[in-house]
Write an enzyme that holds these catalytic residues in place. Sequence first.
Site, mmCIF file in Angstrom:
data_model
loop_
_atom_site.group_PDB
_atom_site.id
_atom_site.type_symbol
_atom_site.label_atom_id
_atom_site.label_comp_id
_atom_site.label_asym_id
_atom_site.label_seq_id
_atom_site.Cartn_x
_atom_site.Cartn_y
_atom_site.Cartn_z
ATOM 1 N N THR A 1 11.069 87.355 57.066
ATOM 2 C CA THR A 1 11.197 87.102 58.178
ATOM 3 C C THR A 1 13.501 85.493 58.694
ATOM 4 O OG1 THR A 1 10.002 84.173 58.172
ATOM 5 C CG2 THR A 1 9.449 86.247 59.104
ATOM 6 N N TYR A 2 13.236 85.160 57.517
ATOM 7 C CA TYR A 2 14.523 85.288 57.576
ATOM 8 C C TYR A 2 15.622 86.419 57.603
ATOM 9 C CZ TYR A 2 19.214 83.215 54.794
ATOM 10 O OH TYR A 2 20.867 83.120 54.493
ATOM 11 N N CYS A 3 15.308 87.268 56.854
ATOM 12 C CA CYS A 3 16.652 88.173 56.491
ATOM 13 C C CYS A 3 16.778 89.320 58.502
ATOM 14 C CB CYS A 3 15.961 89.316 55.127
ATOM 15 S SG CYS A 3 15.763 88.953 53.964
ATOM 16 N N SER B 1 16.113 87.484 61.015
ATOM 17 C CA SER B 1 17.245 86.328 61.558
ATOM 18 C C SER B 1 18.703 86.678 61.535
ATOM 19 C CB SER B 1 16.709 85.000 61.295
ATOM 20 O OG SER B 1 17.451 84.936 60.148
#
Length: 245
Positions: A149-151, A153
Site C-alpha cells: 500500500t506504501y508503493c 501511495s
Amino acid sequence: MNIEGRKILITGASRGLGRTLAFAFAKAGAKEVFAGARKPADIKKLRSDAAAIGSTITPIKLDVTKDADVESTTKLGSVDILINNAGVAGYGNPVSMTFDAATEEMNVNYFGALRMTRAFAPAMIERGEGMIVNVATAFAKINLPIVGTYCASKAALLSLGQALRAYLGDKGVHVMTVMPTTIDTDMSKGANVPKMTTEFVAGEILRHIREESIDPPIGEEAEKVLDGLRSDPVALEQMLSQIRA
C-alpha cells in the site's frame, strides 16, 4: 536550477533522508532551509544541531496532514524549491493490514504532497520560476508487496507529478519525482534488502535538481528495476511477488 542562494522547504525533515537533505542543502549554499517536523523534540534537536555548525536551517512545525500547519508555512514567504519528502510506510497484506494504516499512507504520502504543492505553487507561478521535488520510490513503477500500500501511495504521487508538469511546466515551474529504492532509515529497518545511505541519496537528489532531471531513478537498484520493466515486466513482477511480509 542552482541551489546557491535559494530558499528551500523540506517536509519530513526530522530524521532520515529529510534531515540529511536539510543539511546537504545548507552545505551547498542555500540561503535558507526550512525543515519541517511534527514533534517539538525533533524541532529542538534540529535547531540545536543547526546552530552548532552555524547552518542556515530553520526548523518549523509542520504536519502535512494538517491544513492549519500547511497554511502557516505560507507565511514564511515564497520558496524556490519545495521538497515533498514526508512519508510513512506500512508493512503487510493489503487485505489484512489495518485500513487506518493504508489511509495514513495516502494522507501523508499523497495528499500531504498535494496540500504543500497547492500552498506554494501559486507563488512560483507568479514569479515564473520554481521547483517541486516529490520523493517517491522506484517501486512506484512496479509494486513491492512487502510494502504494497506504501508503493500504491507513491504510484499516486508519481502520477500526480506528471499532472503537475502538464500544468506548471510552461509556467516556469519544474516538477520531478525522484525514485530511489530502499534507504537505510528507521522506516526500512524491517526490510532485509539492499539499502542506500541517506547521504548518497541526498547527493543524487541535489545533482538532479541542478540538472533539472525528469523523474530520475536513484541508485543502481532503482536502475535495475526500470531496466527490468523495459525488458521483462512480467518476470520482474513475479520475482518481486515473493518479497512479502
